[in-house]
Design an enzyme around this catalytic site. Structure first.
Site, PDB file in Angstrom:
ATOM      1  CG  ASP A 163      -1.859   1.148   1.329  1.00 48.87           C
ATOM      2  OD1 ASP A 163      -2.602   1.175   0.492  1.00 48.87           O
ATOM      3  OD2 ASP A 163      -1.900   1.744   2.414  1.00 48.87           O
TER       4      ASP A 163
ATOM      5  CG  ASP B 113      -1.771   2.657   6.433  1.00 53.35           C
ATOM      6  OD1 ASP B 113      -2.585   1.622   5.892  1.00 53.35           O
ATOM      7  OD2 ASP B 113      -1.382   3.750   6.097  1.00 53.35           O
TER       8      ASP B 113
ATOM      9  CG  ASP C 210      -4.492  -1.351   4.227  1.00 51.50           C
ATOM     10  OD1 ASP C 210      -4.540  -1.232   5.579  1.00 51.50           O
ATOM     11  OD2 ASP C 210      -3.324  -0.596   3.711  1.00 51.50           O
TER      12      ASP C 210
HETATM   13  P1  ADP Z   1      -3.604   4.606  -0.210  1.00 50.70           P
HETATM   14  O1  ADP Z   1      -3.984   3.306  -1.050  1.00 50.70           O
HETATM   15  O2  ADP Z   1      -2.667   5.337  -0.900  1.00 50.70           O
HETATM   16  O3  ADP Z   1      -3.369   4.011   1.160  1.00 50.70           O
HETATM   17  P2  ADP Z   1      -6.405   5.472   0.414  1.00 50.70           P
HETATM   18  O4  ADP Z   1      -7.009   4.079  -0.167  1.00 50.70           O
HETATM   19  O5  ADP Z   1      -6.268   5.420   2.133  1.00 50.70           O
HETATM   20  O6  ADP Z   1      -4.767   5.539  -0.055  1.00 50.70           O
HETATM   21  O7  ADP Z   1      -6.961   6.626  -0.116  1.00 50.70           O
HETATM   22  C1  ADP Z   1      -7.056   6.916  -1.562  1.00 50.70           C
HETATM   23  C2  ADP Z   1      -7.572   8.301  -1.995  1.00 50.70           C
HETATM   24  O8  ADP Z   1      -8.713   8.516  -1.348  1.00 50.70           O
HETATM   25  C3  ADP Z   1      -6.469   9.365  -1.165  1.00 50.70           C
HETATM   26  O9  ADP Z   1      -5.487   9.660  -2.144  1.00 50.70           O
HETATM   27  C4  ADP Z   1      -7.500  10.650  -1.144  1.00 50.70           C
HETATM   28  O10 ADP Z   1      -7.597  11.265  -2.493  1.00 50.70           O
HETATM   29  C5  ADP Z   1      -8.987   9.950  -0.757  1.00 50.70           C
HETATM   30  N1  ADP Z   1      -9.158   9.833   0.382  1.00 50.70           N
HETATM   31  C6  ADP Z   1      -9.384   8.875   1.311  1.00 50.70           C
HETATM   32  N2  ADP Z   1      -9.609   8.991   2.567  1.00 50.70           N
HETATM   33  C7  ADP Z   1      -9.820  10.211   2.511  1.00 50.70           C
HETATM   34  C8  ADP Z   1      -9.878  11.546   3.349  1.00 50.70           C
HETATM   35  N3  ADP Z   1     -10.356  11.348   4.515  1.00 50.70           N
HETATM   36  N4  ADP Z   1      -9.986  12.761   3.186  1.00 50.70           N
HETATM   37  C9  ADP Z   1      -9.810  13.247   1.869  1.00 50.70           C
HETATM   38  N5  ADP Z   1      -9.579  12.309   0.950  1.00 50.70           N
HETATM   39  C10 ADP Z   1      -9.586  11.105   1.376  1.00 50.70           C
HETATM   40 MG    MG Z   2      -3.559   3.369   3.329  1.00 45.98          MG
END
Ligand code: ADP
Ligand code: MG
Length: 621
Positions: free
Chosen positions: A321, A514, A518
């Site tokens: 991730d 993390d 996920d």
């Molecule tokens: P990653 O796969 O990199 O861990 P996430 O799945 O947690 O990322 O989130 C993917 C995308 O969703 C982020 O890049 C953001 O654009 C959006 N996002 C997720 N949670 C939030 C939040 N709490 N506030 C704003 N945007 C969010």
């Molecule tokens: Mg994440």
């Protein structure tokens, strides 16, 4: 035990020099025999009573009683062999319990993080209490040299913390007022006042101890193999021994017209039983895993069971991730564009809408805003995983999130050309501008990917919910083989399933995350590795392996530790079974006597146990 061994040994040697015969001789020898072997005889008797006949005690009892019987029958008066066999067997057992006990103690000493008390501070008085009795929100005092008993936030004092028992990191970490602090660290310099944020049972220390204590209950395939093996093996050697005692004499008697020489063959059969003891395997395999898990935890890698150690050693694909795993998850605001209001006002709305989220983005926005947030202004908060959040703030409908969220809500947004994670904000259905934030790659990430390659990993993949441009940049910088971007948490599960399907049958796939949104992927992968995020519950729960200090370098370390451990397990299996078969063959052919058989058995056991303990030493890997 040691006393019995010495008495029996002295008696045995002395009897060798005293020329007595007849009943007295027999009586003295029997005394030595019972001193050294009475517990084995009792165990064997119990085994027979419970119809669990085929165990080591039974083998030893039958073989030694048989040898004594033979000596009486032959009138040779040579009882030494039976007693010596019992003696050596007991020496082996003694060594084994000593070594096993010692290595277990070693491991629990390493894991010596359980606090014995907490200094509860109430109305100006400090009282020493059981950590279990401290309620959330209490104030505790930790003096220099003491362990932090419960997770909390520092409200007064500065100090440096020794976290080596938790993370394997030997450099002390600074802690000051306002910092979160986790239990299990040792306070080194200053007095700290801490407001507890968890109960003892929920604190990091308790969780880790639970994990380590329960790790050995999850059996690996190799361990299961051993118990299955024992179930077939023991009856097989017993049948073999009976055949050896009966078949050749009968053949000699009837087919070859020779004297039967029953004594020779009965003796060989008894020796065969002594030689067949499978204790080296039975003891060394679980011990190897135990030592491997202990060694890993010393390095800040918690492995929840031997089976995971085994899977880890077969891992060929590592899927990451991005946010919080390869990057720090600490975003800096690098720009605010097209704002329909004061930049600060926009940031305030965004931070308020995010005030309930635990996503790294949310924490960063709150930090960038910098001022105290009145959480009660935000209502109806709804977090849409992988998209963003929606909430009512001061009566206005606020949406904060990525392109997908805006599209989903049918709001026209202005795309941004800056590289970074774009957070759009809409107020009451109208576009209000976006905030560009960017994350920093962890300093160890590049080295982590390189060292995975050298640990034999064939493919690294990154999955992220972030935009393609950010994803490509991070992947390029780190040298990751494959990237998939703009994935929702559900898509990540699908991608991992695809990758699992397309890989060769025997190799395994690890997912490193993390634990923030996920968790499903962590449990779907062959093996889930989580950043412990110093106490993130979701991660510790869902994962099979937890990296205590969030350092991605530890992934390759964990894999190398698992390979070393499994290597030792296989060495022991091959070595012990190999020598065993050789001994059995030599005995059946009459080339080795009971002495040699027991020597081989105890010797193999000692070598196997020493080899197993090697799994504990992993610092240099
Ligand atoms: P990653 O796969 O990199 O861990 P996430 O799945 O947690 O990322 O989130 C993917 C995308 O969703 C982020 O890049 C953001 O654009 C959006 N996002 C997720 N949670 C939030 C939040 N709490 N506030 C704003 N945007 C969010
Ligand atoms: Mg994440």
């Amino acid at each position: 035990m040691l006393a019995r061994i010495i008495i029996a040994a002295v008696l045995l040697v002395a009897l060798g020099f005293i020329p007595i015969a007849g009943w007295l001789r027999f009586g003295l020898y029997m005394a030595a025999y019972f001193i050294i072997g009475y517990d084995i005889l009792i165990k064997a008797g119990k085994g027979i009573k419970n119809r669990q006949v085929f165990d080591e005690s039974f083998l030893m009892a039958i073989a030694t009683i048989g040898a004594i019987g033979l000596a009486i029958y032959e009138k040779s008066g040579d009882y030494t062999e039976a007693i010596a066999v019992m003696l050596f067997y007991q020496v082996g057992e003694w060594f084994q319990s000593y070594a096993v006990g010692k290595s277990r103690r070693n491991i629990s000493e390493l894991m010596d993080i359980r606090p014995d008390y907490a200094n509860l501070y109430k109305d100006g008085v400090i009282e020493r209490v059981d950590p279990d009795e401290v309620e959330i929100g209490s104030t505790i005092v930790v003096n220099p040299g003491e362990k932090v008993p419960i997770d909390g936030v520092i409200i007064e004092g500065n100090s440096s913390l020794n976290t080596s028992a938790l993370t394997g990191e030997s450099l002390p970490r600074d802690a000051k007022s306002g910092d979160e602090i986790i239990s299990g660290c040792i306070n080194m310099s200053g007095v700290l006042k801490i407001e507890t944020t968890r109960e003892f049972g929920e604190s990091t220390v308790s969780k880790i101890l639970d994990l380590v204590e329960n790790a050995s209950s999850r059996k690996s395939k190799s361990e299961n193999f051993i118990s299955k093996f024992a179930r077939i093996y023991t009856p097989a050697v017993c049948t073999g021994a009976v055949l050896l005692a009966v078949a050749p004499p009968l053949v000699r008697l009837f087919a070859m017209d020779l004297p039967a020489s029953w004594e020779t063959w009965v003796y060989r059969a008894l020796t065969f039983l002594v030689a067949s003891c499978p204790c080296a395997l039975v003891i060394s395999i679980p011990l190897s895993f135990f030592a491997g898990i202990g060694g890993a935890s010393k390095e800040g890698v918690l492995v929840k069971g031997s089976n995971y150690l085994e899977t880890l050693s077969k891992t060929k694909i590592v899927v990451f991730d991005k946010t919080g795993t390869l990057t720090q998850g600490v975003f800096e605001v690098s720009g605010i564009h097209h704002s329909k209001m004061e930049n600060e006002k926009l940031l305030e709305y965004a931070a308020l809408a995010e005030s309930a989220s635990s996503h790294p983005i949310s924490r960063s926005l709150q930090r960038a805003y910098g001022k105290e947030l009145d959480q009660s202004r935000a209502e109806n908060i709804q977090e849409i995983s992988g998209n963003g959040v929606m909430a009512t703030v001061d009566g206005l409908r606020i949406a904060v999130g990525n392109d997908k969220l805006m599209e989903h809500l049918g709001i026209e947004y202005i795309p941004c050309r800056s590289v970074g994670t774009i957070i759009h904000i809409a107020i009451d259905g109208k576009y209000a501008g976006h905030i560009v934030i960017s994350d920093v790659v962890k300093p160890q990430s590049k080295g982590a990917i390189e060292s995975l390659k050298s640990a034999g990993i064939q493919k690294t993949v990154m999955l992220t919910g972030d935009t393609a441009s950010v994803a490509e940049r991070v992947a390029g910088e780190l040298g990751i083989d494959q990237v998939y971007s703009q994935l929702l948490p559900g898509d990540k599960v699908e991608k991992v399933e695809e990758l699992i399907k397309s890989k060769p049958e025997k190799s395994k796939l690890a997912f490193v995350g993390d634990g923030i949104n996920d968790a499903p992927v962590l449990s779907r992968a062959d093996i889930g590795i989580a950043m412990g995020a110093m106490g993130s519950d979701a991660a510790i729960e869902a994962a099979d392996v937890v990296l205590m200090d969030d350092n991605p370098m530890k992934i390759s370390k964990a894999i190398k530790i698992s390979k070393k451990c499994l290597g030792i397990v296989y060495q022991n299996i091959v070595f012990a079974i190999g020598i065993k078969l050789l001994c059995l063959l030599l005995v059946a052919m009459g080339l080795a006597g009971m002495w040699l058989a027991i020597f081989a058995d105890v010797g193999v056991m000692i070598i196997a146990v020493l080899n197993a303990i090697r799994a504990l030493f992993v610092r240099k890997i």
